[in-house]
Design an enzyme around this catalytic site. Structure first.
Site, PDB file in Angstrom:
ATOM      1  N   THR A  28       1.946  -2.536   8.747  1.00 55.20           N
ATOM      2  CA  THR A  28       2.319  -3.600   9.686  1.00 55.20           C
ATOM      3  C   THR A  28       2.555  -4.944   9.009  1.00 55.20           C
ATOM      4  O   THR A  28       3.115  -5.845   9.635  1.00 55.20           O
ATOM      5  CB  THR A  28       1.183  -3.818  10.701  1.00 55.20           C
ATOM      6  OG1 THR A  28      -0.008  -4.170   9.966  1.00 55.20           O
ATOM      7  CG2 THR A  28       0.915  -2.567  11.526  1.00 55.20           C
ATOM      8  N   HIS A  34       7.930 -25.317   7.191  1.00 54.55           N
ATOM      9  CA  HIS A  34       6.851 -26.054   7.863  1.00 54.55           C
ATOM     10  C   HIS A  34       5.448 -25.741   7.337  1.00 54.55           C
ATOM     11  O   HIS A  34       4.580 -26.606   7.412  1.00 54.55           O
ATOM     12  CB  HIS A  34       6.894 -25.780   9.367  1.00 54.55           C
ATOM     13  CG  HIS A  34       8.042 -26.464  10.051  1.00 54.55           C
ATOM     14  ND1 HIS A  34       8.169 -26.531  11.419  1.00 54.55           N
ATOM     15  CD2 HIS A  34       9.128 -27.119   9.541  1.00 54.55           C
ATOM     16  CE1 HIS A  34       9.286 -27.199  11.734  1.00 54.55           C
ATOM     17  NE2 HIS A  34       9.883 -27.557  10.608  1.00 54.55           N
ATOM     18  N   HIS A  72       4.723 -32.209   8.025  1.00 53.57           N
ATOM     19  CA  HIS A  72       4.302 -30.820   7.813  1.00 53.57           C
ATOM     20  C   HIS A  72       3.273 -30.722   6.693  1.00 53.57           C
ATOM     21  O   HIS A  72       2.377 -29.886   6.735  1.00 53.57           O
ATOM     22  CB  HIS A  72       5.523 -29.949   7.524  1.00 53.57           C
ATOM     23  CG  HIS A  72       6.540 -30.012   8.611  1.00 53.57           C
ATOM     24  ND1 HIS A  72       6.293 -29.555   9.880  1.00 53.57           N
ATOM     25  CD2 HIS A  72       7.783 -30.550   8.643  1.00 53.57           C
ATOM     26  CE1 HIS A  72       7.349 -29.775  10.646  1.00 53.57           C
ATOM     27  NE2 HIS A  72       8.266 -30.388   9.916  1.00 53.57           N
ATOM     28  N   ASP A 123       0.850  -1.188   0.000  1.00 54.44           N
ATOM     29  CA  ASP A 123       0.000   0.000   0.000  1.00 54.44           C
ATOM     30  C   ASP A 123       0.893   1.248   0.000  1.00 54.44           C
ATOM     31  O   ASP A 123       2.115   1.157  -0.180  1.00 54.44           O
ATOM     32  CB  ASP A 123      -1.031  -0.037   1.142  1.00 54.44           C
ATOM     33  CG  ASP A 123      -0.427   0.149   2.526  1.00 54.44           C
ATOM     34  OD1 ASP A 123       0.806   0.354   2.638  1.00 54.44           O
ATOM     35  OD2 ASP A 123      -1.195   0.102   3.514  1.00 54.44           O
ATOM     36  N   CYS A 159       2.558  -3.695   3.945  1.00 54.61           N
ATOM     37  CA  CYS A 159       1.744  -2.520   4.283  1.00 54.61           C
ATOM     38  C   CYS A 159       2.389  -1.900   5.523  1.00 54.61           C
ATOM     39  O   CYS A 159       3.588  -2.103   5.749  1.00 54.61           O
ATOM     40  CB  CYS A 159       0.264  -2.884   4.472  1.00 54.61           C
ATOM     41  SG  CYS A 159      -0.099  -4.025   5.823  1.00 54.61           S
TER      42      CYS A 159
END
Ligand code: RB5
Length: 150
Positions: free
Chosen positions: A68, A99, A134, A8, A66
């Site tokens: 965060t 994993h 996994h 963003d 973005c």
């Protein structure tokens, strides 16, 4: 490998620097926006674009940024089949491939510095999915998705 980049307005400069970094390493980088730091955009749009490009086979993996890394990864994870992981350090970035078989790495331009972001990309793109137990766990994630996408 072809890699899709999306961000963003908070992460235009970081995305540009990381695309240059990855291009120098031999990756083919595709820019899914945003393009202008002065124009506010809504992070779900770029998260969706990169996630859909992976599902369509346009690119193999994605990088989403973005403020965060959270909002844009939440949006990407709404696309069935996508596993986008928010990682602010290299260990998690490596393990989410080994994993979780994540196809998208996400982080925040307001959280990590440019050099740490490069280390995170090195860890993510240097890792390989281990399969085995996994794969069974990742299949369980897919089963949850399938249950609610009927
Ligand atoms: C934009 O201000 C900010 O909300 C966005 O970049 C992101 O951090 C949301 O998760």
């Amino acid at each position: 490998m072809k890699v899709g980049f999306g961000c963003d307005h908070t992460a235009i400069d970081l995305k540009k620097e990381l695309m240059e970094y990855m291009t120098e390493k031999g990756y083919e980088c595709v820019d899914y926006g945003a393009y202008d730091a002065k124009v506010r955009v809504d992070y779900p749009d770029q998260g969706q674009k990169v996630a859909e490009a992976i599902i369509a086979g346009e690119v193999e993996k994605g990088v989403l940024i973005c403020g965060t890394g959270i909002g844009i990864s939440l949006a990407a994870n709404k696309v069935p089949g996508i596993r986008a992981a928010v990682c602010s350090e290299p260990y998690s970035a490596e393990m989410t491939v080994r994993h979780n078989n994540a196809q998208i790495i996400a982080f925040g331009a307001r959280v990590v510095g440019n050099e740490l972001a490069k280390k995170i990309l090195d860890a993510f793109f240097g890792a390989t999915f281990e399969g085995g137990r996994h794969a069974e766990r990742v299949q369980k994630i897919c089963n949850i998705e399938a249950k609610y996408n009927k």
